[in-house]
Design a protein around this motif. Structure first.
Motif, PDB file in Angstrom:
ATOM      1  N   ASN A  51       0.818  -1.204   0.000  1.00 26.89           N
ATOM      2  CA  ASN A  51       0.000   0.000   0.000  1.00 26.89           C
ATOM      3  C   ASN A  51       0.852   1.254   0.000  1.00 26.89           C
ATOM      4  N   LYS A  52       1.946   1.143   0.750  1.00 23.58           N
ATOM      5  CA  LYS A  52       2.806   2.319   0.836  1.00 23.58           C
ATOM      6  C   LYS A  52       3.401   2.652  -0.531  1.00 23.58           C
ATOM      7  N   LYS A  53       3.779   1.594  -1.256  1.00 24.07           N
ATOM      8  CA  LYS A  53       4.353   1.799  -2.585  1.00 24.07           C
ATOM      9  C   LYS A  53       3.321   2.459  -3.483  1.00 24.07           C
ATOM     10  N   LYS A  54       2.070   2.053  -3.336  1.00 23.37           N
ATOM     11  CA  LYS A  54       1.026   2.623  -4.187  1.00 23.37           C
ATOM     12  C   LYS A  54       0.854   4.096  -3.890  1.00 23.37           C
ATOM     13  N   VAL A  55       0.893   4.452  -2.609  1.00 25.53           N
ATOM     14  CA  VAL A  55       0.767   5.867  -2.267  1.00 25.53           C
ATOM     15  C   VAL A  55       1.941   6.649  -2.841  1.00 25.53           C
ATOM     16  N   CYS A  56       3.139   6.067  -2.768  1.00 22.26           N
ATOM     17  CA  CYS A  56       4.304   6.732  -3.346  1.00 22.26           C
ATOM     18  C   CYS A  56       4.129   6.933  -4.838  1.00 22.26           C
ATOM     19  N   THR A  57       3.548   5.905  -5.485  1.00 23.42           N
ATOM     20  CA  THR A  57       3.316   6.039  -6.924  1.00 23.42           C
ATOM     21  C   THR A  57       2.379   7.203  -7.201  1.00 23.42           C
ATOM     22  N   VAL A  58       1.316   7.303  -6.410  1.00 22.58           N
ATOM     23  CA  VAL A  58       0.387   8.421  -6.596  1.00 22.58           C
ATOM     24  C   VAL A  58       1.137   9.729  -6.485  1.00 22.58           C
ATOM     25  N   LEU A  59       1.944   9.847  -5.432  1.00 28.56           N
ATOM     26  CA  LEU A  59       2.665  11.110  -5.215  1.00 28.56           C
ATOM     27  C   LEU A  59       3.574  11.431  -6.386  1.00 28.56           C
ATOM     28  N   CYS A  60       4.329  10.423  -6.839  1.00 34.32           N
ATOM     29  CA  CYS A  60       5.284  10.695  -7.913  1.00 34.32           C
ATOM     30  C   CYS A  60       4.580  11.058  -9.205  1.00 34.32           C
ATOM     31  N   ILE A  61       3.512  10.353  -9.513  1.00 34.75           N
ATOM     32  CA  ILE A  61       2.820  10.671 -10.760  1.00 34.75           C
ATOM     33  C   ILE A  61       2.227  12.062 -10.670  1.00 34.75           C
ATOM     34  N   LEU A  62       1.642  12.388  -9.509  1.00 33.00           N
ATOM     35  CA  LEU A  62       1.018  13.707  -9.393  1.00 33.00           C
ATOM     36  C   LEU A  62       2.033  14.825  -9.455  1.00 33.00           C
ATOM     37  N   LEU A  63       3.286  14.511  -9.062  1.00 31.85           N
ATOM     38  CA  LEU A  63       4.274  15.583  -9.060  1.00 31.85           C
ATOM     39  C   LEU A  63       5.037  15.679 -10.363  1.00 31.85           C
ATOM     40  N   TYR A  64       4.628  14.903 -11.369  1.00 39.27           N
ATOM     41  CA  TYR A  64       5.376  14.896 -12.609  1.00 39.27           C
ATOM     42  C   TYR A  64       5.483  16.309 -13.189  1.00 39.27           C
TER      43      TYR A  64
END
Lengths: 523, 484
Positions: free
Chosen positions: B140-153
């Motif tokens: 789950n933590k990895k998924k949240v990190c993915t959200v953050l990284c994609i949103l900060l593109y």
């Protein structure tokens, strides 16, 4: 490893600061806060004029009103500033805002924030935590780091509004951390430096004074916790005294030598400014003014008072001036001083009689800061940060403190909203507020396993949303916007002062209850 | 901390970054007579609000196509119309026919930025959250990190909120298509993608993978029976959606032709400005633009594009899994970008490459900050370097290719290559800003940036193609966990 994580946390905090500052710095609307011009003016004064003129200069209305050490700080900054844009250092260039100036000023805040980041790291090191493996996000020190580095109030005030609070609060938190770590002389030195940078910290000087006197100069206590007079250590007292005197000499020395001390003091303490700031800080006097206004309106309606005899309603008109209350007795600076002293007396006495070490001192510090916020003269709403930031340390260690913290923080931060009033800043302040509030609630809830606020408090906090919608959306579209433009400010400050007063009372109750428990323990 | 709170925090953070960037300058700010993309979008609101539908794409007295004529498909036009209605409510001056040309004001800027934010919030951000949670692997933590990284593109943020465009709508719809396909709802997925395509024709870059994936699925299910039924359902959905989007134009074939003509400006030549694709880079050595005629250029680029995309598409047809689909999306868009006709640099949405564009817009500071933040977050949160082993990078096929160099650890090579690239990019950025180019070569820095980026893209194209094609057709049972 914890060290590494805190480093990480500090680095994580930089991008958001840079984003907001970097972006806001090339704000093309030309809308800057006056504090921006204030600091530019001080850069100009310290750079272009000789020292003897610094506290006499008044080409601009924003005269130098911080202690000399801050003036020296601005002087050193000005040497860097000249490489960005020499024009900003000309005193006559009032309201000078070239992009290079803006960039330099914003960068200077970001760079001096390093002090703050370092201080947060030190505070996190001193946090007590229970044993037991938790993931990183659940560790108290991580939560503390996040609460401090991403503090909404600090972000808004420092980087959007413009001040050097990160730098100053960094020194304060570092001093607190040193005391928590038992390095009292360093803590004392840092506090003296801080006092000489911004004299508003006089408010918490009693806490420092009594704590150092009681817990540092008296090396041992009796078994019941009371003072053991025989353990007084003159050496330590002399050490403390010499620190205070030497820093003071460094800062004020040149001005005393030039015989300018009265002038400097008059600039530092301008009591002509009025009981309340243009926008009332959410303290006791806001409630007092509100009651006075309500009574006067009521009196006029009931034909008990003559309208012509009442002073004009200009308290929230945006001007700072002396104000006379119409029904309730007027409040003078000395009265506020007495009220402040009375409010902090019990707390200060309690750390004299039953010192509870550095944490007791920290609690007393918060009470002093909050007490002076509640009863002080011409308090600015930004001063709430002086209570909120140190309180964060206590909040991650005790459940009850966490509850009070949430209440104080949310209302305190909301009361800062009127500082940013343009439409462009509205999404930023709302988003940042939501971010911080969401984080503080969920992380503290998880840390202490369970709800921290009772239903009444939760309802009050939800009411803040209603107040926000009312003030920012509904009211501007209503017909009263032009006739009574100060109503949103009034509603905000009165509503928030309820929350802040409530937190103050609860904090005091918890402090006195602890005092009482200690007393019972040794009976 | 619970997922919903972490995700909310990431979303709020992403929104704050977006709005903070939007406070900066936009394309063409204060630069008459043509201004920039911002004025183009405002102009389309003006045109769609004031003129009847059949005049939107035509050159009339009221609609001068030379001044930012509409060159996106109808859905963009409908969106502009919607925004124009809102604008009219707030301040009619903003969409006054002719009189509002070049209108620039504080309130209007806020309005335009707000429209981008709303579109982002409604379409792109939910798609990102759903994608990370349903279609990516890890804790789950990895998924949240993915959200953050994609949103900060940074690319998307800077283009949409800085330069000013509405890419988040078309990308968001395409992402919805991917998410929905991943959940197994093929018809809805194709609907979402058709809508995306009708918003920006740039989405054609992704069309072949969608097509091959769905066709492959139909084949797999057997063309006599369920497969055929699925094929018919999808075909009908696609046709009906197209018809609905183009409804006002269907009455007259002339309308359709004109719209297509505006969408695909074949008269404009192989490329414009400095783009990091093959033709521009080749132009440095051989002046293609002058050697070949426009028609030849067109056919040549079409052929090369199709050739470049052929291997990946065929593989996807034969093995329509989600992982193959994702790889094919990357390959297809890269191939199109590198080889097709009249490509604009924004099509790649990669930040370092768009530096010259951002410098023109006055967006240097946001560029630096967001890129640094994104780099930091993605490297740290996604543990990029930890996964730099050969195994994780699926460099097995490379090993087979480079049989002559058995002793090299390709994982380490990749890591060092990454450091080198980042340093080079930082160096190029610094030089573009701080130094002035020599007089004989005024376009030196943009050219360097584009050639440098081109080499990277080519390398990426090769890499992803090899990874996609090297995967065995029948997934072996013990590998099932990895290859999804």
């Amino acid at each position: 490893m914890c060290y590494l994580y805190v480093e990480l946390q500090s680095v994580i905090s930089i991008p958001p600061r840079l984003i907001h500052r970097g972006q806001a710095s090339v704000y093309d609307t030309g809308c800057h806060s006056t504090d921006f011009e204030v600091h530019r003016n001080w850069l100009a004064i310290t750079h272009s004029l000789p020292v003897s003129k610094w506290y006499h200069e008044n080409t601009s209305e924003w005269t130098l009103d911080y202690p000399p050490l801050f003036a020296w700080f601005e002087y050193s900054l000005s040497h860097v500033a000249q490489h960005f844009d020499k024009e900003m250092l000309v005193v006559q260039n009032l309201i000078y805002t070239s992009p290079a100036t803006i960039l330099f000023q914003r960068l200077s805040v970001i760079v001096t924030d390093i002090v703050f980041i370092y201080a947060v790291k030190e505070c996190c090191r001193s946090v007590r935590e229970e044993k037991g493996s938790k993931d990183l996000l659940g560790h108290p020190f991580f939560i503390l780091a996040a609460l401090l580095l991403w503090n909404f109030g600090l972000l808004i005030v420092d980087h959007i509004h413009f001040q050097y609070n990160g730098f100053l609060f960094g020194i304060l938190l570092l001093s607190v951390a040193r005391h928590l770590q038992g390095r009292h002389l360093e803590g004392a030195l840092l506090f003296t430096v801080l006092l000489n940078l911004k004299h508003i910290y006089l408010y918490i000087a009693p806490a420092y004074g009594i704590f150092l006197l009681r817990s540092y100069c008296f090396t041992k206590d009796n078994t019941d916790g009371s003072v053991r007079w025989s353990s007084f250590s003159p050496v330590r007292l002399v050490a403390l005294g010499s620190i205070v005197i030497s820093v003071g000499a460094l800062s004020f020395g040149p001005f005393i030598a030039m015989g300018q001390l009265p002038q400097v003091l008059s600039r530092l303490f301008p009591f002509k400014r009025g009981l309340c700031h243009a926008y009332w800080a959410p303290n006791v006097w806001a409630l007092y003014n509100m009651v006075d206004k309500a009574l006067s309106v009521l009196g006029v309606r009931l034909k008990l008072l003559d309208v012509a005899k009442l002073p004009k309603a200009s308290m929230t008109g945006g001007l700072v001036q002396e104000f006379q209350h119409s029904i309730l007795p007027s409040v003078s600076p000395s009265i506020t001083l007495i009220c402040t002293l009375l409010s902090i007396m019990p707390a200060v006495l309690s750390i004299w009689c039953r010192p509870r070490g550095a944490r007791g001192f920290l609690r007393c510090l918060v009470v002093c800061a909050l007490g002076s916020f509640m009863f002080g003269w011409h308090v600015h709403e930004k001063a709430i940060l002086m209570a909120i930031l140190p309180f964060s340390i206590l909040a991650v260690e005790s459940r009850e403190d966490a509850g009070i913290f949430l209440m104080l923080t949310t209302t305190g931060h909301y009361s800062l909203f009127p500082l940013l009033f343009t439409a462009a800043e509205l999404p930023i302040k709302v988003l940042l507020m939501l971010l911080f509030t969401l984080y503080s609630f969920t992380s503290l809830k998880k840390l202490f396993r369970g709800s921290l606020l009772n239903p009444l408090e939760t309802t009050y906090l939800l009411g803040l949303v209603a107040v926000e919608i009312l003030c920012e959306v509904v009211y501007p579209l209503s017909p009263w916007q032009h006739t009574l433009p100060f109503v949103p400010l009034l509603v905000t400050s009165v509503y928030c002062s309820l929350g802040v007063s409530y937190s103050f009372i609860r904090l005091y109750v918890s402090l006195l209850r602890q005092h009482g428990t200690d007393k019972h323990k040794q009976l | 901390m619970e997922n919903w709170s972490l995700v909310s925090i990431c979303v709020l953070f992403g929104l704050t970054a977006r709005w903070a960037v939007s406070l900066n300058s936009y394309s063409g700010a204060g630069k008459p007579p043509m201004f920039g993309d911002y004025e183009a979008q405002r102009h389309w609101q003006e045109v769609t609000y004031n003129l009847p539908v059949h005049e939107w794409y035509f050159n009339t007295t009221d609609n001068n196509l030379n001044y930012w004529g509409l060159d996106y498909p109808p859905l963009t036009a409908y969106h502009s119309l919607l925004c124009a209605h809102v604008a009219k409510l707030i301040n009619p001056d903003w969409v006054e026919l002719h009189a509002s040309r070049g209108h620039e004001s504080y309130g209007h800027k806020l309005f335009m930025r707000a429209t981008v934010l709303v579109a982002d919030l409604l379409i792109y951000i939910p798609a990102v959250v759903l994608y990370s949670f349903y279609l990516s692997e890890g804790s789950n933590k990895k998924k949240v990190c993915t959200v953050l990284c994609i949103l900060l593109y940074p690319g998307l943020i800077l283009i949409d909120y800085g330069h000013f465009q509405y890419n988040s709508i078309s990308l968001g719809l395409a992402l919805w298509g991917v998410v929905v396909l991943g959940l197994g709802w093929d018809v809805l997925g194709s609907l979402a993608f058709v809508l995306s395509l009708n918003y920006k024709q740039m989405e054609l870059y992704h069309s072949l993978p969608f097509f091959c994936y769905l066709l492959g699925k139909c084949f797999k299910q057997g063309l006599a029976g369920r497969g055929l039924f699925l094929l018919v359902k999808i075909a009908v959905t696609v046709l009906v959606t197209f018809a609905l989007c183009w409804l006002p134009f269907l009455s007259d074939p002339g309308q359709i032709l004109q719209v297509v003509h505006r969408l695909f400006p074949v008269g404009r030549g192989l490329f414009e400005d400095k783009v990091a694709n093959t033709w521009c880079s080749l132009n440095v050595l051989i002046k293609i633009k002058t050697i070949l005629s426009t028609d030849t250029q067109l056919y040549f680029s079409l052929t090369t594009t199709l050739l470049a995309i052929l291997p990946s598409s065929i593989k996807l047809l034969m093995k329509p899994t989600l992982w193959q689909f994702k790889l094919a999306l990357v390959n297809s868009s890269l191939a199109f970008f590198l080889f097709s006709f009249q490509v604009h640099e924004k099509s790649i949405l990669l930040p370092a490459f768009m530096l010259p564009l951002f410098l023109k817009d006055g967006l240097l500071v946001p560029y630096v900050v967001t890129s640094l933040a994104f780099l930091f977050f993605s490297i740290y949160l996604l543990s990029a370097f930890e996964h730099c082993s050969e195994d994780k990078l699926r460099l097995g096929p490379y090993r087979r290719l480079l049989i002559c160099m058995p002793r090299m650890d390709l994982g380490r090579v990749t890591k060092w290559k990454f450091y080198f690239s980042i340093t080079a990019m930082a160096g190029l950025s610094f030089m573009s800003v701080a130094l002035a180019p020599p007089d004989q070569l005024p376009d030196l820095f943009p050219l360097l940036v584009s050639v440098f980026s081109y080499l990277h893209f080519l390398g990426l194209l090769l890499y992803f193609n090899i990874v996609q094609i090297a995967e065995p057709l029948q997934s072996v049972r013990k590998n099932q966990k990895k290859s999804n």
